[in-house]
Write an enzyme that holds these catalytic residues in place. Sequence first.
Site, mmCIF file in Angstrom:
data_model
loop_
_atom_site.group_PDB
_atom_site.id
_atom_site.type_symbol
_atom_site.label_atom_id
_atom_site.label_comp_id
_atom_site.label_asym_id
_atom_site.label_seq_id
_atom_site.Cartn_x
_atom_site.Cartn_y
_atom_site.Cartn_z
ATOM 1 N N ASP A 178 -1.162 6.441 2.239
ATOM 2 C CA ASP A 178 -0.849 5.300 1.371
ATOM 3 C C ASP A 178 -1.629 5.387 0.057
ATOM 4 O OD1 ASP A 178 0.696 4.143 3.501
ATOM 5 O OD2 ASP A 178 -1.163 3.371 4.350
ATOM 6 N N GLU A 223 9.250 -0.777 3.419
ATOM 7 C CA GLU A 223 7.888 -1.179 3.075
ATOM 8 C C GLU A 223 7.425 -0.430 1.828
ATOM 9 O OE1 GLU A 223 5.789 -0.398 6.681
ATOM 10 O OE2 GLU A 223 6.081 1.763 6.601
#
Length: 338
Positions: free
Chosen positions: A40, A217
Site C-alpha cells: 500500500d 478499495e
Amino acid sequence: MNARLTVLGFAALLGGAALALGGGLPKQQPPLRGDLNIHDPTVLRLSGGYVAMGTGYEGIDGGTIRLKTSADGVTWADAGHLGNTQPAWVNTLLGQSPPNLWAPSLSQRGNVTYLYFAASTFGKNTSGIGLMTNAKLDPKRPGVGWVDRGLVLSSKAGDSFNAIDPARLDTADGRAWLAYGSWWDGIRLRELDPVSGLTRPGTAEVRLASRGGKAIEAPSLVQHGGYTYLFVSFDRCCAGLSSTYRIMVGRSRSVTGPYLDRAGHPLLDGGGSEVQTSKGRYIGPGGQEVFRTPAGDMLTYHFYDGDQGGTPLLQTSLIVWGADGWPTLPALPSGEQP
C-alpha cells in the site's frame, strides 16, 4: 543535487534517458532497485529526495507505518518505521491495538505534510482514519517531526462503508477532499478543512464508486485536463501469489462525480477501465496512489513478486495521458505489457 543528476534521476525514474532528453515517452516502467519491500505505498517527492511509506509489518515495531527513502526515486533504502507505538485513539476506537496500521497517504499543502492512515482489523469495518502532520518533512529523516492530530473519521459494524484507504486531493480552488473506502458499499468522499486536514463540519459524505459488495478499495484522485480521475483496486488483495488485484480508473468533470469509465459505465454501478493487471512475475498490482513530479504525474503501487514467493514490492510508473484524456502505463520493467 546538481542539475545533471536531477535530469538523469528523472530519466531513470521515467524509464530511460530518451524522455529526459526530449526523445519521447518511455517504453517501460523503471526497474527499481534496493529495499522495495512495501505494501500500500504512498510516495512524496521533496526537494532533497523521495519518501515512501507503507502498511506496517504485522507484529513488528508496533505495526507502525514503514518508511523508505530514495535520492532519485529509483534506488530505495529502508528508513525504519514511524514511532514505536500506535496512537492512543486506535486502542480506544478498536478496543485493541491491531497487528499493524494500514495504507498511509502523503500529501502537502504549502510547507505542511499531511499523513493519513488507517486502523482496522482484517474483514471488519470497525475502522478509523487518522492524521499526522509535519511542518518540515526532511527526506533524510522522515520519521522526525510528526504530530498526531487524532481521528479524522470512523466506521462501525452496521455501517455501509469501511473507513480505511484514505487519499487526499487538494484542488485549485483551495478546497481539499478525502477519498476512502474498501469493500462494503465502496468508495466515499468527504470535504476537508484544507488547513487542519480534518473533515469540514456540516459537509455530506458522497458516494463515488461501488461494486455492490464486491471488492473495490484503495481510491486515489488526480486532476488532469478538466477531469478528476479516480483510480481504485478491484478484486483480491493480500494473498501473495494468489492475489488478483488490478488497477482500474474512471473520470468525472466534478470531484464529487459521477465517475464513468471509458465505455460510459458508472463506477457507482461497478464500472471501471483497467489500467494494469497481473502479468508474468508482477502479480496482483494495486494499492495504488498518484504522486506528482516536475517530470509528470506518476503512479505508485505494489505487486506480489512471482520470483520472490509473493513478497510485496514497490513499483512506480509515469502516467501516460492519451489524446483522449485517458491514462495508460508503459510496459512493465521486464517487458511484460500492463
